[in-house]
Each structure stands twice: as C-alpha cells, then as structure tokens.
Design a protein around this motif. Sequence first.
Motif, PDB file in Angstrom:
ATOM      1  N   LEU A   1      33.480  33.593  25.279  1.00 50.61           N
ATOM      2  CA  LEU A   1      34.387  33.483  26.420  1.00 50.61           C
ATOM      3  C   LEU A   1      35.228  34.747  26.575  1.00 50.61           C
ATOM      4  O   LEU A   1      35.535  35.161  27.698  1.00 50.61           O
ATOM      5  CB  LEU A   1      35.275  32.253  26.265  1.00 50.61           C
ATOM      6  CG  LEU A   1      34.538  30.908  26.397  1.00 50.61           C
ATOM      7  CD1 LEU A   1      35.490  29.750  26.156  1.00 50.61           C
ATOM      8  CD2 LEU A   1      33.878  30.773  27.770  1.00 50.61           C
ATOM      9  N   ALA A   2      35.578  35.392  25.461  1.00 54.51           N
ATOM     10  CA  ALA A   2      36.278  36.672  25.549  1.00 54.51           C
ATOM     11  C   ALA A   2      35.379  37.721  26.201  1.00 54.51           C
ATOM     12  O   ALA A   2      35.826  38.510  27.046  1.00 54.51           O
ATOM     13  CB  ALA A   2      36.717  37.129  24.164  1.00 54.51           C
ATOM     14  N   ALA A   3      34.102  37.717  25.809  1.00 56.20           N
ATOM     15  CA  ALA A   3      33.148  38.658  26.412  1.00 56.20           C
ATOM     16  C   ALA A   3      33.000  38.398  27.905  1.00 56.20           C
ATOM     17  O   ALA A   3      32.951  39.336  28.720  1.00 56.20           O
ATOM     18  CB  ALA A   3      31.798  38.542  25.716  1.00 56.20           C
ATOM     19  N   THR A   4      32.944  37.124  28.289  1.00 53.66           N
ATOM     20  CA  THR A   4      32.833  36.767  29.703  1.00 53.66           C
ATOM     21  C   THR A   4      34.066  37.202  30.477  1.00 53.66           C
ATOM     22  O   THR A   4      33.969  37.747  31.586  1.00 53.66           O
ATOM     23  CB  THR A   4      32.633  35.246  29.841  1.00 53.66           C
ATOM     24  OG1 THR A   4      31.447  34.859  29.148  1.00 53.66           O
ATOM     25  CG2 THR A   4      32.518  34.841  31.301  1.00 53.66           C
ATOM     26  N   THR A   5      35.235  36.980  29.888  1.00 57.31           N
ATOM     27  CA  THR A   5      36.485  37.371  30.542  1.00 57.31           C
ATOM     28  C   THR A   5      36.542  38.883  30.733  1.00 57.31           C
ATOM     29  O   THR A   5      36.898  39.377  31.814  1.00 57.31           O
ATOM     30  CB  THR A   5      37.682  36.904  29.707  1.00 57.31           C
ATOM     31  OG1 THR A   5      37.650  35.474  29.589  1.00 57.31           O
ATOM     32  CG2 THR A   5      38.997  37.320  30.344  1.00 57.31           C
ATOM     33  N   LEU A   6      36.185  39.628  29.692  1.00 57.08           N
ATOM     34  CA  LEU A   6      36.172  41.082  29.795  1.00 57.08           C
ATOM     35  C   LEU A   6      35.174  41.569  30.840  1.00 57.08           C
ATOM     36  O   LEU A   6      35.459  42.483  31.622  1.00 57.08           O
ATOM     37  CB  LEU A   6      35.826  41.693  28.439  1.00 57.08           C
ATOM     38  CG  LEU A   6      36.990  41.956  27.488  1.00 57.08           C
ATOM     39  CD1 LEU A   6      36.472  42.323  26.107  1.00 57.08           C
ATOM     40  CD2 LEU A   6      37.871  43.076  28.027  1.00 57.08           C
ATOM     41  N   ASN A   7      34.007  40.963  30.860  1.00 56.85           N
ATOM     42  CA  ASN A   7      32.983  41.351  31.827  1.00 56.85           C
ATOM     43  C   ASN A   7      33.484  41.130  33.246  1.00 56.85           C
ATOM     44  O   ASN A   7      33.297  41.985  34.126  1.00 56.85           O
ATOM     45  CB  ASN A   7      31.709  40.542  31.587  1.00 56.85           C
ATOM     46  CG  ASN A   7      30.598  40.937  32.544  1.00 56.85           C
ATOM     47  OD1 ASN A   7      30.154  42.069  32.558  1.00 56.85           O
ATOM     48  ND2 ASN A   7      30.150  39.987  33.357  1.00 56.85           N
ATOM     49  N   CYS A   8      34.131  39.997  33.471  1.00 56.08           N
ATOM     50  CA  CYS A   8      34.670  39.695  34.799  1.00 56.08           C
ATOM     51  C   CYS A   8      35.759  40.692  35.186  1.00 56.08           C
ATOM     52  O   CYS A   8      35.749  41.242  36.290  1.00 56.08           O
ATOM     53  CB  CYS A   8      35.214  38.267  34.822  1.00 56.08           C
ATOM     54  SG  CYS A   8      35.883  37.744  36.410  1.00 56.08           S
ATOM     55  N   ALA A   9      36.693  40.939  34.265  1.00 49.34           N
ATOM     56  CA  ALA A   9      37.796  41.856  34.565  1.00 49.34           C
ATOM     57  C   ALA A   9      37.288  43.270  34.829  1.00 49.34           C
ATOM     58  O   ALA A   9      37.703  43.923  35.793  1.00 49.34           O
ATOM     59  CB  ALA A   9      38.797  41.848  33.413  1.00 49.34           C
ATOM     60  N   ARG A  10      36.384  43.740  33.975  1.00 47.93           N
ATOM     61  CA  ARG A  10      35.847  45.088  34.163  1.00 47.93           C
ATOM     62  C   ARG A  10      35.075  45.196  35.474  1.00 47.93           C
ATOM     63  O   ARG A  10      35.157  46.209  36.182  1.00 47.93           O
ATOM     64  CB  ARG A  10      34.957  45.463  32.984  1.00 47.93           C
ATOM     65  CG  ARG A  10      35.732  45.815  31.719  1.00 47.93           C
ATOM     66  CD  ARG A  10      34.834  45.930  30.515  1.00 47.93           C
ATOM     67  NE  ARG A  10      35.508  46.554  29.381  1.00 47.93           N
ATOM     68  CZ  ARG A  10      35.147  46.411  28.127  1.00 47.93           C
ATOM     69  NH1 ARG A  10      34.098  45.643  27.826  1.00 47.93           N
ATOM     70  NH2 ARG A  10      35.801  47.005  27.159  1.00 47.93           N
ATOM     71  N   GLY A  11      34.314  44.159  35.792  1.00 44.38           N
ATOM     72  CA  GLY A  11      33.552  44.173  37.035  1.00 44.38           C
ATOM     73  C   GLY A  11      34.457  44.203  38.253  1.00 44.38           C
ATOM     74  O   GLY A  11      34.209  44.942  39.218  1.00 44.38           O
ATOM     75  N   MET A  12      35.531  43.413  38.207  1.00 41.59           N
ATOM     76  CA  MET A  12      36.460  43.394  39.333  1.00 41.59           C
ATOM     77  C   MET A  12      37.139  44.748  39.513  1.00 41.59           C
ATOM     78  O   MET A  12      37.293  45.239  40.630  1.00 41.59           O
ATOM     79  CB  MET A  12      37.504  42.301  39.114  1.00 41.59           C
ATOM     80  CG  MET A  12      36.951  40.881  39.180  1.00 41.59           C
ATOM     81  SD  MET A  12      38.156  39.644  38.668  1.00 41.59           S
ATOM     82  CE  MET A  12      39.354  39.800  39.968  1.00 41.59           C
ATOM     83  N   ILE A  13      37.528  45.365  38.407  1.00 31.77           N
ATOM     84  CA  ILE A  13      38.204  46.660  38.496  1.00 31.77           C
ATOM     85  C   ILE A  13      37.242  47.739  38.991  1.00 31.77           C
ATOM     86  O   ILE A  13      37.588  48.545  39.871  1.00 31.77           O
ATOM     87  CB  ILE A  13      38.810  47.039  37.134  1.00 31.77           C
ATOM     88  CG1 ILE A  13      40.005  46.119  36.829  1.00 31.77           C
ATOM     89  CG2 ILE A  13      39.254  48.499  37.118  1.00 31.77           C
ATOM     90  CD1 ILE A  13      40.572  46.276  35.447  1.00 31.77           C
ATOM     91  N   SER A  14      36.021  47.757  38.462  1.00 32.56           N
ATOM     92  CA  SER A  14      35.053  48.779  38.889  1.00 32.56           C
ATOM     93  C   SER A  14      34.638  48.594  40.336  1.00 32.56           C
ATOM     94  O   SER A  14      34.250  49.554  41.005  1.00 32.56           O
ATOM     95  CB  SER A  14      33.822  48.754  37.980  1.00 32.56           C
ATOM     96  OG  SER A  14      33.103  47.545  38.141  1.00 32.56           O
ATOM     97  N   ALA A  15      34.740  47.355  40.846  1.00 31.13           N
ATOM     98  CA  ALA A  15      34.385  47.077  42.233  1.00 31.13           C
ATOM     99  C   ALA A  15      35.531  47.357  43.202  1.00 31.13           C
ATOM    100  O   ALA A  15      35.390  47.142  44.405  1.00 31.13           O
ATOM    101  CB  ALA A  15      33.931  45.630  42.381  1.00 31.13           C
ATOM    102  N   GLY A  16      36.673  47.819  42.683  1.00 33.44           N
ATOM    103  CA  GLY A  16      37.776  48.199  43.560  1.00 33.44           C
ATOM    104  C   GLY A  16      38.895  47.195  43.664  1.00 33.44           C
ATOM    105  O   GLY A  16      39.809  47.364  44.475  1.00 33.44           O
ATOM    106  N   PHE A  17      38.884  46.147  42.815  1.00 36.02           N
ATOM    107  CA  PHE A  17      39.938  45.141  42.872  1.00 36.02           C
ATOM    108  C   PHE A  17      41.311  45.771  42.669  1.00 36.02           C
ATOM    109  O   PHE A  17      42.302  45.340  43.261  1.00 36.02           O
ATOM    110  CB  PHE A  17      39.679  44.079  41.796  1.00 36.02           C
ATOM    111  CG  PHE A  17      40.703  42.979  41.744  1.00 36.02           C
ATOM    112  CD1 PHE A  17      40.648  41.914  42.618  1.00 36.02           C
ATOM    113  CD2 PHE A  17      41.719  42.998  40.798  1.00 36.02           C
ATOM    114  CE1 PHE A  17      41.577  40.893  42.562  1.00 36.02           C
ATOM    115  CE2 PHE A  17      42.655  41.988  40.732  1.00 36.02           C
ATOM    116  CZ  PHE A  17      42.585  40.932  41.617  1.00 36.02           C
ATOM    117  N   ALA A  18      41.387  46.799  41.800  1.00 34.05           N
ATOM    118  CA  ALA A  18      42.670  47.424  41.487  1.00 34.05           C
ATOM    119  C   ALA A  18      42.978  48.618  42.371  1.00 34.05           C
ATOM    120  O   ALA A  18      43.974  49.310  42.151  1.00 34.05           O
ATOM    121  CB  ALA A  18      42.678  47.861  40.015  1.00 34.05           C
ATOM    122  N   ASP A  19      42.141  48.888  43.373  1.00 35.51           N
ATOM    123  CA  ASP A  19      42.340  50.043  44.244  1.00 35.51           C
ATOM    124  C   ASP A  19      43.677  49.912  44.977  1.00 35.51           C
ATOM    125  O   ASP A  19      43.952  48.907  45.635  1.00 35.51           O
ATOM    126  CB  ASP A  19      41.198  50.113  45.265  1.00 35.51           C
ATOM    127  CG  ASP A  19      41.162  51.439  46.005  1.00 35.51           C
ATOM    128  OD1 ASP A  19      42.220  52.076  46.130  1.00 35.51           O
ATOM    129  OD2 ASP A  19      40.071  51.813  46.479  1.00 35.51           O
TER     130      ASP A  19
END
Length: 476
Positions: A192-210
């Motif tokens: 679940l930690a791996a899943t959470t990290l994958n989701c967070a990293r994916g959102m950031i790389s997709a521009g969520f934090a832009d």
Amino acid sequence: MSNNSSIDHALQRCNRKPAYATTEKPNTERAMNQTTWNPTTWEQFPAKQQPQYSDPAAYHTVLQHLATLPPLVFPGEIDRLLVQLAQAGRGERFVLQGGDCAEQFSACRHESIAGQLKILLQVSLILTYGARRPVVRLGRIAGQYAKPRSSDTEKIGDLTLPSYRGDIINDPTPELLARTPNPKRMLQAYYLAATTLNCARGMISAGFADLHNAAAWNLSEIENSSRWPEYRAILERLSDALAFMGSCGVRSDTLGSVDFFTSHEGLLLGFESALTRKDPQSGLYYNMGAHMIWIGERTRQLDGAHVEYCRGIANPIGVKLGPKVDPQEVLELLAKLNPQKVAGKVTLITRMGRDQVEAALPGMVNRVQCSGHPVVWSCDPMHGNTRVTAGSHKTRDFGDILGELEACFRIHREAGSSLGGVHFEMTGDNVTECTGGAAQVTDEDLGRNYLTACDPRLNASQSLEMAFLLSQLLRD
C-alpha cells in the motif's frame, strides 16, 4: 538571520569555534558511523513499543520476503532531501512536514491521496509566497502505519483488548482476533505504501503540482474559511506573475513539478531493517522505505534499539523531544546519531505544549547552539496540546497550537537560532477533530465528523488558516 550566523553567534557566547559542515559530508566520512553497525545490530538493544507476535517463524518469513522486494525510495532522492534540510538549518528553506497521525490501509484511495497532496501544496504555496523562501514538502505518508501507545491494553466497554498500534500491526476493530498482532500486515503495508507513492509520483509528474494549475488545488471546504478571499487573491497575483513571465518569453518549466518527500516514525524495527539496503555506489546503508525516519518521544533512549538502528542509516533522522528531556541527553543523542556533524542529518522536533515550551525550550536551544552541532529545529505544536473532552474525544485547540508556534519562533530568535520547520498532523478532509480556528469547531461539534484512527488532525480550513498565520510569523 540565517542559521549559520545564528550558530556562530551562539558559539561566540560559548567561546568556541564552529565545528559543523555547511554542506553534505563526503561519503567516506558519512560511512564512519556504520563501521560497527549493520541493519540488525539493534536486536542486541532493548526495543520498546514492539509487538509480540505469537508465531515468530511467520514473522521472520515475512521479514525475509520484505528484504527481497524493490526499494520504495532511492539514495539519490534521500541525498537530495539531506541537502535541502541542510539549507533549512541555515534559514534558506523552511520544512513543512505534515499528514495523517496514523495512515489507515482503507485510505489508500486516489481521493485520499489527492486530498493529502492538495493540502500540503496549498499550505506550502502560502508559506513560500509569504516567507519568500522555498519550502521542503515532507509528507507523513506512504508508511506512517505504526503508532506508539502508552499502554499494551485498552478497555473498550467490558472488553480489555490489546491496544491498537497502527494498521501495520493490528486492526482497530474492537475484537480480540483483530487486535492480535499479525506479521502479514507488514507485507500489506509495503504494497500500500508502494501504491500510494506510485499515485503521488504519477500525479506530480502529470502536472498536479504545476503552479499554473494552482486554482485547481482548491478544496470545497476551504472556500468556507474566513481567509479564502486572501488565499484567492494570492492565487490571482501568482497567475498574473506567471502570465507576465510567459509574455516575456521566460521559461517556467521548473514550475511544473515539485520535490515531494516521504517520512514516517521508524517504530517497527523489523520492518525498517528489512527495507534497509547497502548502496553499491557509496557503500552506505539507506532505509529505502522512506526519505526520512524519525524517532519518537517514547523510543529515543540512548541505549535503546531505535537510536542504535537510526545511527547507522544514511537517511536524515528526526527526533521528537518533549518538555522533560534533559538538554545533556539531547547532546548525547546528537553525538550518537551524527558524530561527523553532517548538516541536515538531524532534525530536532520539539513537542513541548503551549504551557511548558517557555520553560523547556530556551535551555535546550542554547546548549545545542554551544555544542556546534548543525540541526534543523522544527516545532510539532500538536502532540503537547492534546486533551480529552467530557465526551471522551481526544482533541487539540487551534489557539494552543498557534500559541506554541508563536513561542517557538520568539525563543529561537532570542537565542540567535532559527526555527527551520513545522510538523503538523493535518488532512484535506473536512473533519471535526481539533477545536477552534475559522471553522469555529467546538467540543460539541467533534462527534459530527471525527474520523482519525488515533490523534486529532487539523482539517483543511484550519490548515489553511494556520498557513497564513505561520507565514506572518516567518516574515516578522
């Protein structure tokens, strides 16, 4: 005042020369603390807050499996955090560490992860804009599954059950089987930690934090805050600045992403050591389950297993310090955890309580200043201000949280030091767990949406208001 000049000022009062690094130490020197250490030497020391598993063979089988699984974070990321923490110690950055008190397995959903990222980004945006310095975003996320408890058992109705120690150990359901520690839950925590990290990293790389999309970070609850117009005005000014940069042909690619680091309390030592790996390039051991690990107030014994484990890993280490800690003990902890005095290596997270911070903190700050140890000072204004209401809800009052923060800023400035960060338990959800603030939550309101698995968190509106007040303290 920068933290370098602050430490120099304190050392001049002590007639000593600075004995610290302003940048990361070379790997050869960082490895010196690992010469008598390996990931399992902690087993030779008394280990507090560890569950008692009924099947030791099953426990060791799980640890062996965990040791074969891929790392969740990597040495380069950890070293980057170390550099940024060193900058925070010098007053060049500010650390925002925040998230759930205890992550629950059931919260590993896109909505929950997005909510946590949103509130961290919102608060960090306000702090960056107000304080005019970069913010280190350090989430209590993707691993904060274990919690220390004051008692091995708790009484629920007519039942006396093993205490709930976090989802990585047992289940909060008030039944004996659910409360029995189960080693297989460590594997579930890893995935679940791996899943959470994958989701967070994916959102950031997709521009969520832009920053160009900052207006999309808004949570509906925040619009009800009395400070929403002020926050909206910041977003409008930010949008104007970005548009101006674009019209001038200035590239703003770096605004499309942010560094986001993870942290959790390194409580369950078998789990932590199973995720500790030797980096073949540097020869250093890293805990590859999180970028930063912290030692709690209940487990920071000098001769204890948690200090022994943490002294050997190359990750940055946090140490929680309550009002009763002896300043001499703090110096001895620093000597064990960071004998080479590597800048950014140790963050001292004080959790004194509003009523005790004035008496407890000044002496500690002065002793550390005189020692020459480079530390990042952080304030956890949550844990020292917990109370239980007549309705049996654990809560914290917004005014007490703010009061401890204000006192910490003043004490550090008077000592020639610098408060380099804050440590909040907060959520993007519209919970009713802490009283006060613009949301005007009262004791009677707590039962309306009290969702925490352990300790009370600031909700979205309270977190936003705290960010504005904190940015003012950073400017003063």
